[in-house]
Every structure is written in structure tokens, then in C-alpha cells.
Design a protein around this motif. Structure first.
Motif, PDB file in Angstrom:
ATOM      1  N   SER A  59       0.820  -1.202   0.000  1.00 51.18           N
ATOM      2  CA  SER A  59       0.000   0.000   0.000  1.00 51.18           C
ATOM      3  C   SER A  59       0.857   1.257   0.000  1.00 51.18           C
ATOM      4  O   SER A  59       1.676   1.451   0.886  1.00 51.18           O
ATOM      5  CB  SER A  59      -0.891  -0.003   1.247  1.00 51.18           C
ATOM      6  N   PRO A  60       0.668   2.146  -1.007  1.00 51.65           N
ATOM      7  CA  PRO A  60       1.426   3.390  -0.991  1.00 51.65           C
ATOM      8  C   PRO A  60       1.037   4.258   0.202  1.00 51.65           C
ATOM      9  O   PRO A  60       1.825   5.020   0.713  1.00 51.65           O
ATOM     10  CB  PRO A  60       1.064   4.059  -2.314  1.00 51.65           C
ATOM     11  N   ASP A  61      -0.221   4.112   0.654  1.00 49.90           N
ATOM     12  CA  ASP A  61      -0.649   4.889   1.819  1.00 49.90           C
ATOM     13  C   ASP A  61       0.146   4.489   3.051  1.00 49.90           C
ATOM     14  O   ASP A  61       0.492   5.310   3.873  1.00 49.90           O
ATOM     15  CB  ASP A  61      -2.139   4.680   2.090  1.00 49.90           C
ATOM     16  N   CYS A  62       0.431   3.193   3.177  1.00 51.82           N
ATOM     17  CA  CYS A  62       1.218   2.708   4.316  1.00 51.82           C
ATOM     18  C   CYS A  62       2.601   3.345   4.300  1.00 51.82           C
ATOM     19  O   CYS A  62       3.076   3.838   5.310  1.00 51.82           O
ATOM     20  CB  CYS A  62       1.338   1.193   4.264  1.00 51.82           C
ATOM     21  N   SER A  63       3.239   3.367   3.135  1.00 46.29           N
ATOM     22  CA  SER A  63       4.578   3.951   3.035  1.00 46.29           C
ATOM     23  C   SER A  63       4.557   5.434   3.362  1.00 46.29           C
ATOM     24  O   SER A  63       5.408   5.942   4.065  1.00 46.29           O
ATOM     25  CB  SER A  63       5.136   3.748   1.632  1.00 46.29           C
ATOM     26  N   ARG A  64       3.541   6.129   2.845  1.00 50.26           N
ATOM     27  CA  ARG A  64       3.435   7.568   3.100  1.00 50.26           C
ATOM     28  C   ARG A  64       3.219   7.823   4.589  1.00 50.26           C
ATOM     29  O   ARG A  64       3.866   8.655   5.200  1.00 50.26           O
ATOM     30  CB  ARG A  64       2.281   8.162   2.293  1.00 50.26           C
ATOM     31  N   ALA A 102      -4.577  -9.410   2.888  1.00 48.12           N
ATOM     32  CA  ALA A 102      -3.676  -8.288   2.606  1.00 48.12           C
ATOM     33  C   ALA A 102      -4.461  -7.086   2.094  1.00 48.12           C
ATOM     34  O   ALA A 102      -4.177  -5.943   2.461  1.00 48.12           O
ATOM     35  CB  ALA A 102      -2.620  -8.709   1.592  1.00 48.12           C
ATOM     36  N   ASP A 103      -5.472  -7.361   1.258  1.00 46.68           N
ATOM     37  CA  ASP A 103      -6.300  -6.277   0.734  1.00 46.68           C
ATOM     38  C   ASP A 103      -7.073  -5.583   1.865  1.00 46.68           C
ATOM     39  O   ASP A 103      -7.144  -4.361   1.935  1.00 46.68           O
ATOM     40  CB  ASP A 103      -7.264  -6.835  -0.318  1.00 46.68           C
ATOM     41  N   VAL A 104      -7.643  -6.373   2.761  1.00 44.54           N
ATOM     42  CA  VAL A 104      -8.394  -5.814   3.895  1.00 44.54           C
ATOM     43  C   VAL A 104      -7.465  -4.996   4.791  1.00 44.54           C
ATOM     44  O   VAL A 104      -7.807  -3.881   5.208  1.00 44.54           O
ATOM     45  CB  VAL A 104      -9.082  -6.937   4.701  1.00 44.54           C
ATOM     46  N   ILE A 105      -6.292  -5.531   5.078  1.00 45.13           N
ATOM     47  CA  ILE A 105      -5.336  -4.813   5.930  1.00 45.13           C
ATOM     48  C   ILE A 105      -4.927  -3.502   5.262  1.00 45.13           C
ATOM     49  O   ILE A 105      -4.826  -2.466   5.921  1.00 45.13           O
ATOM     50  CB  ILE A 105      -4.111  -5.693   6.245  1.00 45.13           C
ATOM     51  N   ARG A 159      -6.736  -1.727   3.174  1.00 45.97           N
ATOM     52  CA  ARG A 159      -7.852  -0.775   3.280  1.00 45.97           C
ATOM     53  C   ARG A 159      -7.987  -0.233   4.696  1.00 45.97           C
ATOM     54  O   ARG A 159      -8.250   0.949   4.890  1.00 45.97           O
ATOM     55  CB  ARG A 159      -9.144  -1.438   2.835  1.00 45.97           C
ATOM     56  N   LEU A 160      -7.825  -1.087   5.691  1.00 43.77           N
ATOM     57  CA  LEU A 160      -7.885  -0.610   7.073  1.00 43.77           C
ATOM     58  C   LEU A 160      -6.767   0.387   7.358  1.00 43.77           C
ATOM     59  O   LEU A 160      -6.967   1.373   8.072  1.00 43.77           O
ATOM     60  CB  LEU A 160      -7.792  -1.782   8.046  1.00 43.77           C
ATOM     61  N   GLY A 161      -5.603   0.128   6.803  1.00 43.24           N
ATOM     62  CA  GLY A 161      -4.482   1.052   6.979  1.00 43.24           C
ATOM     63  C   GLY A 161      -4.783   2.419   6.396  1.00 43.24           C
ATOM     64  O   GLY A 161      -4.457   3.451   6.982  1.00 43.24           O
TER      65      GLY A 161
END
Length: 119
Positions: free
Chosen positions: A3-8, A49-52, A54-56
Motif C-alpha cells: 500500500s502506498p498509503d502505508c509507506s506515506r 492483505a487487501d483488507v489490511i 484498506r484498514l491502513g
């Protein structure tokens, strides 16, 4: 699948409190890499992984404020409150330092019956 959001998010929070503790960014990157490697082999894990991910993204903007560190009541003061002022140990354990000092001050300045002076 990383997830790019996780990295950001992790980059924005990458603070290390002590040199022997990994930063949030390092932990997040490693977790995302491990999840990606496992998810390629199993469709159930892929959905997880997809759910995690999205939750992230949903939790990415949540900021949790840490409560201010509470200064402990020194042992000598706790002992005086319990043994001299008669405050129950459970109450002393729940007091902040400021409250403990206030209780001790009130005890010391309060009117107590004085002992008679013997000749």
C-alpha cells in the motif's frame, strides 16, 4: 500489493525514540513486504492483505496523543502519607505527585491536637 498509503504514513511517523528501536517506517515496510510475499501464494492471504491495506488507509489519519508522563510519588512521601497521615495505600497509589504533595501539605498544616508538655 504494497500500500502506498502505508509507506506515506510510515514516512510521516518515522521517529525513533531510542537508537535500538526500529522506526515506524522500518516496521511498516517490512510488514508490507512480508505480506506481499505471502499473499502471492495464497488467495485467502491475498484477500487479507487487501483488507489490511484498506484498514491502513482508513486509520492513516488517526493521531493518538500520548498522555503526559506522570511523575511518580517518591517512596518517602508515599510512606509518610500511609504511615503518618493515615491515607490508605490504594489512595496513595492513585495520586499524582502534585496531589500527594497537596495531601501531605494539608496534613502538615492542618490542626491536630497537640500533646501536653510534661514538666
Amino acid at each position: 500489493m504494497s500500500s502506498p498509503d502505508c509507506s506515506r504514513r510510515c514516512r510521516s511517523r518515522s521517529t525513533t525514540r531510542r537508537s535500538d528501536v526500529r522506526s515506524d517506517a522500518e516496521v511498516c515496510s517490512e510488514a508490507a513486504a512480508r505480506l506481499d510475499a505471502i499473499a502471492e501464494k495464497d488467495s485467502v492471504l491475498s484477500r487479507l492483505a487487501d483488507v489490511i491495506g484498506r484498514l491502513g488507509r482508513l486509520a492513516g489519519d488517526v493521531v493518538v496523543d500520548e498522555p503526559p508522563a506522570r511523575e511518580p510519588v517518591p517512596d518517602w512521601l508515599a510512606n509518610r502519607l500511609v504511615h503518618t497521615a493515615g491515607v490508605p495505600l490504594e489512595q496513595v497509589a492513585a495520586l499524582s505527585l502534585e496531589q500527594a504533595v497537596d495531601r501531605w501539605t494539608a496534613f502538615m498544616t492542618g490542626s491536630r491536637p497537640s500533646e501536653p508538655i510534661e514538666d
